[in-house]
Write an enzyme that holds these catalytic residues in place. Structure first.
Site, short mmCIF file in Angstrom:
data_model
loop_
_atom_site.label_atom_id
_atom_site.label_comp_id
_atom_site.label_asym_id
_atom_site.label_seq_id
_atom_site.Cartn_x
_atom_site.Cartn_y
_atom_site.Cartn_z
N ARG A 1 5.65 -21.89 -23.37
CA ARG A 1 6.43 -21.76 -22.14
C ARG A 1 7.41 -20.60 -22.15
NH1 ARG A 1 7.36 -28.25 -21.36
NH2 ARG A 1 5.17 -28.63 -20.93
N GLY B 1 14.70 -44.61 -21.15
CA GLY B 1 13.54 -43.73 -21.04
C GLY B 1 12.58 -44.05 -22.17
N GLY C 1 20.24 -46.01 -22.69
CA GLY C 1 19.08 -45.28 -22.18
C GLY C 1 17.83 -46.14 -22.26
N SER D 1 2.65 -29.27 -13.46
CA SER D 1 2.44 -29.46 -14.90
C SER D 1 1.73 -28.28 -15.57
CB SER D 1 1.60 -30.72 -15.09
OG SER D 1 1.12 -30.75 -16.40
N GLY E 1 14.71 -44.61 -25.41
CA GLY E 1 15.54 -45.82 -25.40
C GLY E 1 14.71 -47.09 -25.22
N HIS F 1 13.99 -26.79 -17.39
CA HIS F 1 13.13 -27.97 -17.52
C HIS F 1 13.53 -28.91 -18.65
CE1 HIS F 1 9.45 -30.29 -17.37
NE2 HIS F 1 9.18 -29.99 -18.62
N LEU G 1 7.37 -36.23 -25.11
CA LEU G 1 7.00 -37.65 -25.07
C LEU G 1 6.66 -38.12 -26.48
CD1 LEU G 1 4.81 -37.78 -21.82
CD2 LEU G 1 7.27 -37.94 -22.06
C1 LIG Z 1 9.12 -33.08 -14.28
C2 LIG Z 1 9.00 -33.25 -15.77
C3 LIG Z 1 7.76 -33.42 -16.36
C4 LIG Z 1 7.63 -33.57 -17.73
N1 LIG Z 1 6.39 -33.72 -18.28
C5 LIG Z 1 6.27 -33.88 -19.62
C6 LIG Z 1 5.00 -34.07 -20.22
O1 LIG Z 1 3.97 -34.09 -19.54
N2 LIG Z 1 4.93 -34.24 -21.55
C7 LIG Z 1 6.05 -34.21 -22.34
O2 LIG Z 1 5.93 -34.38 -23.54
N3 LIG Z 1 7.27 -34.07 -21.78
C8 LIG Z 1 7.41 -33.90 -20.47
N4 LIG Z 1 8.66 -33.74 -19.92
C9 LIG Z 1 9.85 -33.94 -20.77
C10 LIG Z 1 10.08 -35.43 -20.97
O3 LIG Z 1 9.79 -36.12 -19.78
C11 LIG Z 1 11.51 -35.76 -21.37
O4 LIG Z 1 11.95 -34.91 -22.37
C12 LIG Z 1 11.58 -37.20 -21.88
O5 LIG Z 1 11.00 -38.08 -20.97
C13 LIG Z 1 13.01 -37.59 -22.18
O6 LIG Z 1 13.00 -38.96 -22.55
P1 LIG Z 1 14.31 -39.65 -23.06
O7 LIG Z 1 13.97 -41.06 -23.31
O8 LIG Z 1 14.90 -38.87 -24.18
O9 LIG Z 1 15.35 -39.54 -21.85
P2 LIG Z 1 15.24 -39.96 -20.29
O10 LIG Z 1 13.90 -40.37 -19.89
O11 LIG Z 1 15.90 -38.85 -19.56
O12 LIG Z 1 16.12 -41.25 -20.20
C14 LIG Z 1 17.52 -41.20 -20.25
C15 LIG Z 1 18.05 -42.59 -20.10
O13 LIG Z 1 19.43 -42.59 -20.41
C16 LIG Z 1 20.16 -43.22 -19.37
N5 LIG Z 1 21.48 -42.57 -19.33
C17 LIG Z 1 21.76 -41.26 -19.29
N6 LIG Z 1 23.10 -41.08 -19.34
C18 LIG Z 1 23.64 -42.31 -19.39
C19 LIG Z 1 24.97 -42.78 -19.43
N7 LIG Z 1 26.02 -41.97 -19.47
N8 LIG Z 1 25.16 -44.12 -19.44
C20 LIG Z 1 24.11 -44.99 -19.43
N9 LIG Z 1 22.83 -44.59 -19.40
C21 LIG Z 1 22.61 -43.26 -19.38
C22 LIG Z 1 19.34 -43.02 -18.13
O14 LIG Z 1 19.68 -44.00 -17.21
C23 LIG Z 1 17.93 -43.17 -18.70
O15 LIG Z 1 17.64 -44.54 -18.80
C24 LIG Z 1 8.79 -33.55 -18.54
C25 LIG Z 1 10.04 -33.38 -17.97
C26 LIG Z 1 10.15 -33.20 -16.59
C27 LIG Z 1 11.49 -32.94 -16.01
#
Ligand SMILES: Cc1cc2nc3c(=O)[nH]c(=O)nc-3n(C[C@H](O)[C@H](O)[C@H](O)COP(=O)(O)OP(=O)(O)OC[C@H]3O[C@@H](n4cnc5c(N)ncnc54)[C@H](O)[C@@H]3O)c2cc1C
Length: 637
Positions: A330, A42, A40, A284, A45, A401, A441
């Protein structure tokens, strides 16, 4: 199996500092002997991979997209919380901690949440140092706005693109490590399984999404940062590639899945338009700083909003929750929108929408001020709906969401499988039954920049580096299983598309395990899911081949996992005979239709162990002890 959360002893405010001191260290010269896999890219990660490499470990970083920058985190709009108290409005570590525990309906671990609040300020400093262009006041100081469930302004933001800007910050740190040779980047790889040997995570099996090749990768620890599983509902605000596969396959290898039924339904999304849709769009929560939510007082009123006079409007959130008004959390805002629509007061063609009106704010502050704060969100709305929100109220409705559930982790962010760490939305850790806006975030970056870099050292200091490589039989066995599953998917050769199954699963989940649930509906859903899963393996069509770029095959694998995982979600919901946060069981509500918890019997984390697809999962309970916060009925009045 007893669940040891490894919460350090001592006063709440001292736990993290003391723990950091007591954790064993890996000597700088030894760090380069350890290999770590981070799945990951994001915010969780990307920040983890960059930080671990900066410390000197060798990191292999994997993602589905063609570049780390396209992880779903880039979609985050509204902002990121931190208790800096720049507004001097009474914020503090303690207040952020308290708001988060209360916002999660008292179903999160106190120690984790307190640590999150403690490091929140460091995240902002780190991101500013990376050059993240947070919004600033005229005088140059960082600006803040408010998000739901808080009466202070603690949300840092970069217009409506906060996730994108934060991800670019993490990506620049990651790129530096890629250039330095400390991170090897593997884009376009999908983790299909976890390799476990001797109850320890030893590596992963991935599919190269371009060539179709199955690859094996070994490491001394595996860190999953694979995001949330909201797409089990088919329609959600999540990116198309968001999935449960990595977490669910790890679950099938022994990692416990915690609180899978806690789903966040966000109140401020563009309503569903028709059956052709495959995605929903978030508007948002920041919009509720200035936008006022209302519906016509009279059921079935079809007049356009401009023709409904003030006296015939119900600003139901402001009326019912005078202290928090439009900025209730929410789960509360979503349930209230549903209640209004169920009573026939919904607006728009479907009756499944409420108004979000900026007329007062524009009159008060002027169009330019509102455009500066929300311009890109207004443009996005107009592009999709073909209505100008400066002139006419937006129409919004709740949509799936975020998922609070995830793989169970202890205070060190390690799962019950040694060597498997889980960060960000993929773990269950800090938000209890409902996440407050702008806290995802914060958690993802706290985990990656400030928690894991310490706690993983405590684990690695006790293991021998490079003990097992990909020659070990466990790698061949796991790769063979992954290949067999792909062959099976391709061999079905049925008539229904993967998306067709996914859409039907989503409807089942939305109808019976969505915003409101009840026991009869949940029981029915279990039967429907089993039936649909049976049909999937007899009638799905997956065109193309395994040894090629094949997005139908990718999706088929993910939907196959959703079809199993959905049943676990429903079973978790059915077993929790209470309502809390995002889990609202109609049989358990107060006289005012608020969630009614049962602290005596359900004040625990439900961590499920996989025992086979056709057998009942085993429940392990981590009791939640509240030593610093008094459990109360949540009130935002
Ligand atoms: C539209 C929207 C707006 C949002 N706005 C906000 C906000 O303003 N403030 C806030 O705090 N939160 C917000 N959120 C929530 C927040 O964006 C997410 O919870 C957060 O970004 C998740 O981050 P993460 O690094 O855990 O995962 P992600 O960003 O989802 O990253 C997942 C990573 O894992 C990889 N991956 C997944 N499965 C596999 C696999 N099987 N093999 C290899 N790679 C894989 C993907 O490629 C990606 O790189 C929002 C969510 C959405 C949907």
């Amino acid at each position: 199996m007893p669940l040891d959360s490894k919460i350090p002893a001592g006063p709440l405010a001292d736990k993290w500092d003391r723990h950091k001191f007591e954790l064993k260290l890996v000597n700088p010269a030894n760090k380069r002997k350890f290999n770590i896999i981070v799945v990951g890219t994001g915010l969780a990660g990307g920040s983890a991979a960059a930080s671990l490499a900066e410390l000197g470990y060798n990191v292999k970083n994997f993602c589905i997209q063609d570049t780390p920058r396209r992880a779903h985190s880039i979609a985050a709009q509204g902002g990121i919380n931190a208790s800096k108290n720049y507004q001097n409005d009474g914020d503090s570590t303690w207040r952020l901690f308290y708001d988060t525990v209360k916002g999660g309906d008292f179903r999160a671990r106190e120690a984790n949440v307190y640590r999150l609040a403690q490091v929140s300020g460091n995240i902002i400093d780190q991101c500013v140092a990376q050059g993240v262009p947070f919004a600033r006041e005229y005088g140059g100081t960082l600006a803040n706005r408010s998000f739901g469930g808080a009466q202070v302004s603690r949300t840092f933001y970069a217009r409506g693109q906060t996730g994108q800007q934060l991800l670019l910050g993490a990506y620049s740190a990651l790129s530096r490590q890629i250039a330095a040779g400390k991170v090897t980047m593997y884009p376009r790889r999908e983790m299909l399984d976890l390799v476990v040997a001797g109850n320890r995570a030893r590596g992963i099996v991935v599919r190269n999404l371009i060539s179709g090749q199955i690859e094996k990768h070994a490491a001394d620890a595996v860190v999953l940062c694979t995001g949330g599983y909201g797409n089990v509902f088919f329609l959600s605000t999540n990116a198309m590639a968001s999935n449960v596969t990595a977490a669910y396959r790890a679950h099938k290898r022994g990692a416990f899945f915690a609180n899978p039924c806690y789903t966040q339904i966000h109140p401020t999304c563009i309503p569903v338009h028709g059956t052709y849709q495959s995605k929903l769009t978030l508007m948002s929560e920041s919009l509720r700083n200035d936008g006022r939510v209302w519906v016509p007082k009279k059921a079935g009123d079809t007049r356009p909003p401009s023709q409904i006079p003030e006296s015939e409007r119900s600003y139901y959130l402001e009326e019912k929750y005078p202290s928090f008004g439009n900025l209730v959390p929410r789960d509360v805002a979503s349930r209230n929108a549903k209640e209004q629509c169920d009573a026939g007061r919904g607006v728009g063609d479907t009756g499944l929408a409420v108004y979000l009106d900026f007329a007062d704010a524009i009159r008060r502050d002027g169009r330019d001020v509102i455009a500066k704060k929300y311009g890109n969100l207004f443009e996005m709305y107009e592009k999709i709906v073909a209505d100008d929100p400066y002139e006419t109220p937006m129409m919004i409705y709740p949509a799936v969401h975020y998922t609070m559930g995830g793989l169970w982790v202890d205070y060190n962010l390690m799962s019950n499988l040694d060597g498997l760490f889980v960060l960000g939305e993929a773990n269950f850790s800090d938000h209890g039954a409902n996440r407050l806006g702008a806290s995802a975030l914060m958690q993802g970056l706290a985990d990656g920049y400030f928690v894991l870099p310490y706690t993983i050292g405590g684990y690695l200091a006790q293991v021998t580096p490079g003990e097992i490589d990909t020659d070990n039989a466990a790698f061949d066995q796991t790769a063979a299983t992954a290949k067999k599953r792909i062959e099976h998917l391709l061999a079905v050769d049925g008539k229904r598309t993967v998306d067709d199954f996914h859409r039907q699963l989503g409807l089942i989940m939305w109808d019976y395990c969505g915003m409101a649930r009840n026991d009869a509906g949940l029981e029915k859903a279990i039967g429907l899911i089993k039936e649909l899963r049976g049909e999937f393996w007899e009638n799905v069509t997956v065109p193309g081949s395994a040894g090629d770029f094949n997005q139908s095959l990718e999706r088929a694998g993910r939907v196959a996992d959703f079809l199993e995982f959905a049943e676990l979600m429903v079973k978790d919901a059915l077993h929790r005979k209470e309502s809390c946060g995002g889990h609202f069981n109609e049989g358990h509500q107060t006289e005012e239709n608020e969630a009614k918890r049962d602290d005596e019997n359900f004040c625990y984390v439900a961590a499920w162990e996989h025992t086979g697809i056709d057998s009942e999962p085993a429940l392990h309970k981590e009791s939640l002890e509240f030593e610093n916060v008094k459990l109360t009925q949540r009130s935002y009045k």
